[in-house]
Structures are given as structure tokens and as C-alpha cells.
Scaffold this motif. Structure first.
Motif, PDB file in Angstrom:
ATOM      1  N   ALA A 101      23.765 -16.450 -27.727  1.00  0.00           N
ATOM      2  CA  ALA A 101      23.276 -15.497 -26.734  1.00  0.00           C
ATOM      3  C   ALA A 101      23.776 -14.074 -26.980  1.00  0.00           C
ATOM      4  O   ALA A 101      24.861 -13.857 -27.519  1.00  0.00           O
ATOM      5  CB  ALA A 101      23.695 -15.952 -25.351  1.00  0.00           C
ATOM      6  N   ARG A 102      22.963 -13.140 -26.528  1.00  0.00           N
ATOM      7  CA  ARG A 102      23.363 -11.732 -26.493  1.00  0.00           C
ATOM      8  C   ARG A 102      23.962 -11.489 -25.114  1.00  0.00           C
ATOM      9  O   ARG A 102      23.276 -11.594 -24.091  1.00  0.00           O
ATOM     10  CB  ARG A 102      22.146 -10.838 -26.729  1.00  0.00           C
ATOM     11  CG  ARG A 102      22.424  -9.337 -26.727  1.00  0.00           C
ATOM     12  CD  ARG A 102      21.108  -8.582 -26.937  1.00  0.00           C
ATOM     13  NE  ARG A 102      21.287  -7.142 -26.847  1.00  0.00           N
ATOM     14  CZ  ARG A 102      21.642  -6.358 -27.860  1.00  0.00           C
ATOM     15  NH1 ARG A 102      21.858  -6.886 -29.057  1.00  0.00           N
ATOM     16  NH2 ARG A 102      21.775  -5.059 -27.698  1.00  0.00           N
ATOM     17  N   VAL A 103      25.249 -11.164 -25.081  1.00  0.00           N
ATOM     18  CA  VAL A 103      26.002 -11.059 -23.828  1.00  0.00           C
ATOM     19  C   VAL A 103      26.299  -9.596 -23.522  1.00  0.00           C
ATOM     20  O   VAL A 103      26.958  -8.902 -24.306  1.00  0.00           O
ATOM     21  CB  VAL A 103      27.319 -11.853 -23.896  1.00  0.00           C
ATOM     22  CG1 VAL A 103      28.118 -11.675 -22.608  1.00  0.00           C
ATOM     23  CG2 VAL A 103      27.041 -13.328 -24.153  1.00  0.00           C
ATOM     24  N   LEU A 104      25.834  -9.151 -22.383  1.00  0.00           N
ATOM     25  CA  LEU A 104      26.115  -7.800 -21.911  1.00  0.00           C
ATOM     26  C   LEU A 104      27.380  -7.823 -21.066  1.00  0.00           C
ATOM     27  O   LEU A 104      27.515  -8.654 -20.159  1.00  0.00           O
ATOM     28  CB  LEU A 104      24.946  -7.291 -21.073  1.00  0.00           C
ATOM     29  CG  LEU A 104      25.123  -5.934 -20.388  1.00  0.00           C
ATOM     30  CD1 LEU A 104      25.198  -4.814 -21.419  1.00  0.00           C
ATOM     31  CD2 LEU A 104      23.989  -5.680 -19.392  1.00  0.00           C
ATOM     32  N   ILE A 105      28.308  -6.924 -21.354  1.00  0.00           N
ATOM     33  CA  ILE A 105      29.549  -6.809 -20.579  1.00  0.00           C
ATOM     34  C   ILE A 105      29.588  -5.415 -19.972  1.00  0.00           C
ATOM     35  O   ILE A 105      29.708  -4.410 -20.679  1.00  0.00           O
ATOM     36  CB  ILE A 105      30.792  -7.053 -21.455  1.00  0.00           C
ATOM     37  CG1 ILE A 105      30.732  -8.459 -22.065  1.00  0.00           C
ATOM     38  CG2 ILE A 105      32.070  -6.874 -20.635  1.00  0.00           C
ATOM     39  CD1 ILE A 105      31.867  -8.768 -23.023  1.00  0.00           C
ATOM     40  N   THR A 106      29.462  -5.354 -18.650  1.00  0.00           N
ATOM     41  CA  THR A 106      29.420  -4.053 -17.972  1.00  0.00           C
ATOM     42  C   THR A 106      30.715  -3.731 -17.240  1.00  0.00           C
ATOM     43  O   THR A 106      30.895  -2.603 -16.791  1.00  0.00           O
ATOM     44  CB  THR A 106      28.263  -4.004 -16.954  1.00  0.00           C
ATOM     45  OG1 THR A 106      28.542  -4.880 -15.871  1.00  0.00           O
ATOM     46  CG2 THR A 106      26.943  -4.393 -17.606  1.00  0.00           C
ATOM     47  N   THR A 107      31.596  -4.710 -17.083  1.00  0.00           N
ATOM     48  CA  THR A 107      32.860  -4.484 -16.383  1.00  0.00           C
ATOM     49  C   THR A 107      33.648  -3.419 -17.122  1.00  0.00           C
ATOM     50  O   THR A 107      33.941  -3.573 -18.320  1.00  0.00           O
ATOM     51  CB  THR A 107      33.663  -5.792 -16.301  1.00  0.00           C
ATOM     52  OG1 THR A 107      32.821  -6.815 -15.771  1.00  0.00           O
ATOM     53  CG2 THR A 107      34.873  -5.621 -15.423  1.00  0.00           C
ATOM     54  N   ASP A 108      34.020  -2.348 -16.433  1.00  0.00           N
ATOM     55  CA  ASP A 108      34.516  -1.169 -17.139  1.00  0.00           C
ATOM     56  C   ASP A 108      35.899  -1.334 -17.750  1.00  0.00           C
ATOM     57  O   ASP A 108      36.285  -0.548 -18.616  1.00  0.00           O
ATOM     58  CB  ASP A 108      34.482   0.068 -16.231  1.00  0.00           C
ATOM     59  CG  ASP A 108      35.246  -0.116 -14.933  1.00  0.00           C
ATOM     60  OD1 ASP A 108      35.902  -1.159 -14.749  1.00  0.00           O
ATOM     61  OD2 ASP A 108      35.180   0.796 -14.072  1.00  0.00           O
ATOM     62  N   TYR A 109      36.665  -2.362 -17.360  1.00  0.00           N
ATOM     63  CA  TYR A 109      37.995  -2.527 -17.937  1.00  0.00           C
ATOM     64  C   TYR A 109      38.020  -3.552 -19.074  1.00  0.00           C
ATOM     65  O   TYR A 109      39.074  -3.789 -19.673  1.00  0.00           O
ATOM     66  CB  TYR A 109      39.031  -2.894 -16.869  1.00  0.00           C
ATOM     67  CG  TYR A 109      38.691  -4.110 -16.047  1.00  0.00           C
ATOM     68  CD1 TYR A 109      38.909  -5.393 -16.524  1.00  0.00           C
ATOM     69  CD2 TYR A 109      38.157  -3.969 -14.771  1.00  0.00           C
ATOM     70  CE1 TYR A 109      38.605  -6.503 -15.762  1.00  0.00           C
ATOM     71  CE2 TYR A 109      37.850  -5.079 -13.988  1.00  0.00           C
ATOM     72  CZ  TYR A 109      38.084  -6.341 -14.503  1.00  0.00           C
ATOM     73  OH  TYR A 109      37.771  -7.435 -13.736  1.00  0.00           O
ATOM     74  N   LEU A 110      36.896  -4.181 -19.361  1.00  0.00           N
ATOM     75  CA  LEU A 110      36.818  -5.100 -20.492  1.00  0.00           C
ATOM     76  C   LEU A 110      36.371  -4.321 -21.729  1.00  0.00           C
ATOM     77  O   LEU A 110      35.461  -3.508 -21.675  1.00  0.00           O
ATOM     78  CB  LEU A 110      35.858  -6.245 -20.186  1.00  0.00           C
ATOM     79  CG  LEU A 110      36.277  -7.144 -19.010  1.00  0.00           C
ATOM     80  CD1 LEU A 110      35.249  -8.240 -18.777  1.00  0.00           C
ATOM     81  CD2 LEU A 110      37.661  -7.752 -19.249  1.00  0.00           C
ATOM     82  N   ARG A 111      37.035  -4.588 -22.852  1.00  0.00           N
ATOM     83  CA  ARG A 111      36.840  -3.777 -24.044  1.00  0.00           C
ATOM     84  C   ARG A 111      36.503  -4.651 -25.260  1.00  0.00           C
ATOM     85  O   ARG A 111      36.890  -5.818 -25.333  1.00  0.00           O
ATOM     86  CB  ARG A 111      38.127  -2.988 -24.364  1.00  0.00           C
ATOM     87  CG  ARG A 111      38.574  -2.040 -23.254  1.00  0.00           C
ATOM     88  CD  ARG A 111      37.743  -0.770 -23.252  1.00  0.00           C
ATOM     89  NE  ARG A 111      38.282   0.212 -22.325  1.00  0.00           N
ATOM     90  CZ  ARG A 111      37.903   0.341 -21.063  1.00  0.00           C
ATOM     91  NH1 ARG A 111      37.001  -0.494 -20.572  1.00  0.00           N
ATOM     92  NH2 ARG A 111      38.419   1.254 -20.269  1.00  0.00           N
ATOM     93  N   PRO A 112      35.830  -4.078 -26.248  1.00  0.00           N
ATOM     94  CA  PRO A 112      35.605  -4.808 -27.507  1.00  0.00           C
ATOM     95  C   PRO A 112      36.936  -5.241 -28.114  1.00  0.00           C
ATOM     96  O   PRO A 112      37.889  -4.456 -28.167  1.00  0.00           O
ATOM     97  CB  PRO A 112      34.902  -3.775 -28.391  1.00  0.00           C
ATOM     98  CG  PRO A 112      34.237  -2.837 -27.424  1.00  0.00           C
ATOM     99  CD  PRO A 112      35.174  -2.753 -26.254  1.00  0.00           C
ATOM    100  N   GLY A 113      37.000  -6.500 -28.542  1.00  0.00           N
ATOM    101  CA  GLY A 113      38.206  -7.007 -29.175  1.00  0.00           C
ATOM    102  C   GLY A 113      39.236  -7.584 -28.231  1.00  0.00           C
ATOM    103  O   GLY A 113      40.259  -8.123 -28.691  1.00  0.00           O
ATOM    104  N   ASP A 114      39.024  -7.484 -26.904  1.00  0.00           N
ATOM    105  CA  ASP A 114      39.996  -8.060 -25.975  1.00  0.00           C
ATOM    106  C   ASP A 114      39.811  -9.573 -25.892  1.00  0.00           C
ATOM    107  O   ASP A 114      38.994 -10.166 -26.600  1.00  0.00           O
ATOM    108  CB  ASP A 114      39.924  -7.393 -24.594  1.00  0.00           C
ATOM    109  CG  ASP A 114      38.605  -7.629 -23.865  1.00  0.00           C
ATOM    110  OD1 ASP A 114      37.793  -8.476 -24.304  1.00  0.00           O
ATOM    111  OD2 ASP A 114      38.364  -6.958 -22.848  1.00  0.00           O
TER     112      ASP A 114
END
Length: 328
Positions: free
Chosen positions: A2-15
Motif C-alpha cells: 500500500a501507499r501510506v499517507l502520513i499527515t501527523t506533523d510529528y511523525l518523520r521519514p525514518g522514524d
């Protein structure tokens, strides 16, 4: 996958959340959505998403209808009133939340607001910053009554903290009697809670029944020395009625971590009212709670894509999972 959209502003790439999802073959797209969110921007963000780990953006029927591939939404927190769950169900989208994920953070923050209000900490710091040296007396929490509106995980976590300060705790809730297991808490109707509480702390979900529940009539039944604390949802409170109640001395003040429209509009009736302090929706925002919500949110998203959500708040009428989703 799946292509997962992450909009939560405190979640970051690589976390941790990102690693959890990518390790299971999903593609993540980070599009932090904060501040004012217009429909066009939201629709564009969700257009190609098959799943989403989301913040507080309003996912209306219109926005969801423009996301033809979307199958699962997970709110990285407890409240999900920003999502039209009925519309999602009709569109085959499962919506989940993370119950109790930030209960400890909210409970500690609630006590912080109680102490700040009782000891007039904001007024003191503001006065010093303005060149003064204010010395007004405060009040002790010991011996006072804390009224809880709601008895979810955060409210239950508040109870021992308040009692450690010597407060008596009363609560009004729709939770079934069988779940009211704490003999140290007095469970009463709202009509009894309002006139008895020295501090009224809101911990209820926003529903049709609770929207505007704390209105002019409610404030009229409270003590003139009472203080309102709200870490739940702003729309539970009639803000114009609250501003008038504090301005006229019907109640003593309010500490609000949430408001009906966020960020707080320039023309809000809550502005420039002495003894009303508005904070920026921080109750659940600790490093520990953020890590937990990212970790558990990612796990719930994978489970939802596989057709096995643990915390679904709706039933997707046409929900189905792909073979790729089941591998996660």
C-alpha cells in the motif's frame, strides 16, 4: 503493497513508525498537515493514498469521496470526531483510533493546568514580563473538589494524581455502572456535579449529545470560584457563554487546551478575557506519547489493511483487503 499517507506533523521519514511500515513493504508519503486545512489541499494529499495515519485534519465526506483508493484511516490519537466515520463506512474505508494512547500525558497536563490556575502562574509570568511583580494570592488544591466530565482512560489516570494532592473526585459519565470500579470516586449526575466542583475538567468525547453541553445554563449552576479545565474537545464548550461567564464573575476562570476552531481565530470571544488561558492543544504531546502513537498507529494501519483492525470505530460496508495487505 500500500501507499501510506502520513499527515501527523510529528511523525518523520525514518522514524519508528516509518520503519515499521516500510519494513513490511509499504510506501510512505509524509505530508504534514497543520494549521488551516482547505478541502482542495486535503483532497490532493489523499488522492493516491490507500491508507493514512492522520492528525486532526477534517476528513469530511467530500474529502473522502475524492480518495478513491483509500481503504484504511488511523487517527494517531484518541479523538476521531474530525473524521466522518459514516461516510467512510459507505466508501469502504475502515477508521480506527488509538484508545488510551496518551492518557498519562493528558492526565499530567491536566494537573499542570489545575496548578497553574490555582496558583495564578500565567498571570504572574505575564505580569513579570510586562515589568511588574504581581503578588496575588493563589489557592491550594488540597481539600477542593475536582469534577470530571467523562471517565475514559485520561480521566481515570487523573484520579490518583488529583487524590495525591488531597482533592476529592466526583464524576459524571455515560460509562456503564459495571465499569465504574473505583470506590474512591463519587459518580453523580451532571446536575449534582456542576454546583459541587471547584474545578471542572472535561474528558468526554465530542458527540451530538456533548456538543455545547457546557453552556450558559451550566455555567450558571457552577460556583463563582470554579475553574473550567478542557483537554478534550473545544466544541463541548459554548465559547461565547464561557467568555461571558468569566467576564461577569459567574465562574472564576478557565484553562483551555482545546478550542472550537484551531488555531484560535483573531476574533474569538475567548481572547482578551482576564482569567481565561488558551493553550495550543498540547495535552497529549509528550515525546513518550508521540512515540507510542506512531508505533501503535503504524501497527493498527497494517492490521487494518489486512482486514483485522483492533480499534475500528466504524464498519466499512465494502471493506476488503488485497493479498498484498495481508502480507503486512
Amino acid at each position: 503493497m500500500a501507499r501510506v499517507l502520513i499527515t501527523t506533523d510529528y511523525l518523520r521519514p525514518g522514524d519508528e513508525a516509518d520503519q515499521y511500515l516500510t519494513a513490511r513493504g509499504h510506501t510512505t508519503v509524509h505530508t504534514p498537515l497543520a494549521g488551516v486545512r482547505d478541502i482542495r489541499r486535503l483532497a490532493a494529499a489523499y488522492a493516491d493514498a490507500e491508507a493514512a495515519l492522520v492528525g486532526h485534519e477534517p476528513l469530511s465526506a467530500e474529502v473522502l469521496s475524492r480518495a478513491p483508493r483509500l481503504r484504511a484511516v488511523v487517527r494517531a490519537g484518541v479523538g476521531y470526531d474530525s473524521v466522518d466515520t459514516d461516510a467512510a463506512a459507505r466508501l469502504g474505508i475502515t477508521v480506527s483510533n488509538l484508545p488510551g494512547i496518551n492518557a498519562n500525558a493528558v492526565a499530567e497536563y491536566t494537573l499542570g493546568l489545575l496548578l497553574a490556575a490555582a496558583r495564578r502562574l500565567v498571570q504572574s509570568a505575564t505580569g513579570v514580563a510586562a515589568g511588574g511583580w504581581p503578588r496575588q494570592e493563589g489557592r491550594e488544591l488540597r481539600g477542593s473538589t475536582l469534577g470530571l466530565l467523562g471517565y475514559g482512560a485520561a480521566a481515570r489516570a487523573v484520579v490518583p494524581l488529583a487524590q495525591a494532592f488531597g482533592m476529592r473526585v466526583v464524576c459524571t459519565t455515560g460509562v456503564p455502572r459495571a465499569e465504574r470500579a473505583d470506590p474512591t470516586v463519587s459518580f453523580v449526575e451532571l446536575s449534582e456535579l456542576l454546583p459541587s466542583a471547584d474545578y471542572l475538567s472535561v474528558h468526554t468525547a465530542l458527540t451530538i449529545r456533548t456538543r455545547g453541553l457546557l453552556d450558559a445554563a451550566a455555567f450558571g449552576r457552577m460556583k463563582p470560584t470554579a475553574v473550567l479545565i478542557n483537554t478534550a474537545r473545544g466544541a463541548v464548550v459554548d465559547e461565547r457563554a464561557l467568555a461571558e461567564a468569566v467576564r461577569t464573575g459567574q465562574i472564576a476562570g478557565a484553562a483551555l487546551d482545546v478550542v472550537g476552531e484551531e488555531p484560535l481565530p483573531a476574533d474569538s470571544p475567548l481572547r482578551n478575557v482576564e482569567n481565561i488561558s488558551v493553550y495550543s492543544h498540547l495535552a497529549g504531546q509528550t515525546a513518550e506519547a508521540r512515540e507510542a502513537s506512531g508505533r501503535e498507529g503504524a501497527a493498527e494501519l497494517v492490521a487494518s489493511l489486512a482486514g483485522r483492525p483492533r480499534f475500528a470505530v466504524n464498519t466499512a460496508h465494502s471493506h476488503g483487503s488485497s493479498p498484498e495487505g495481508q502480507e503486512g
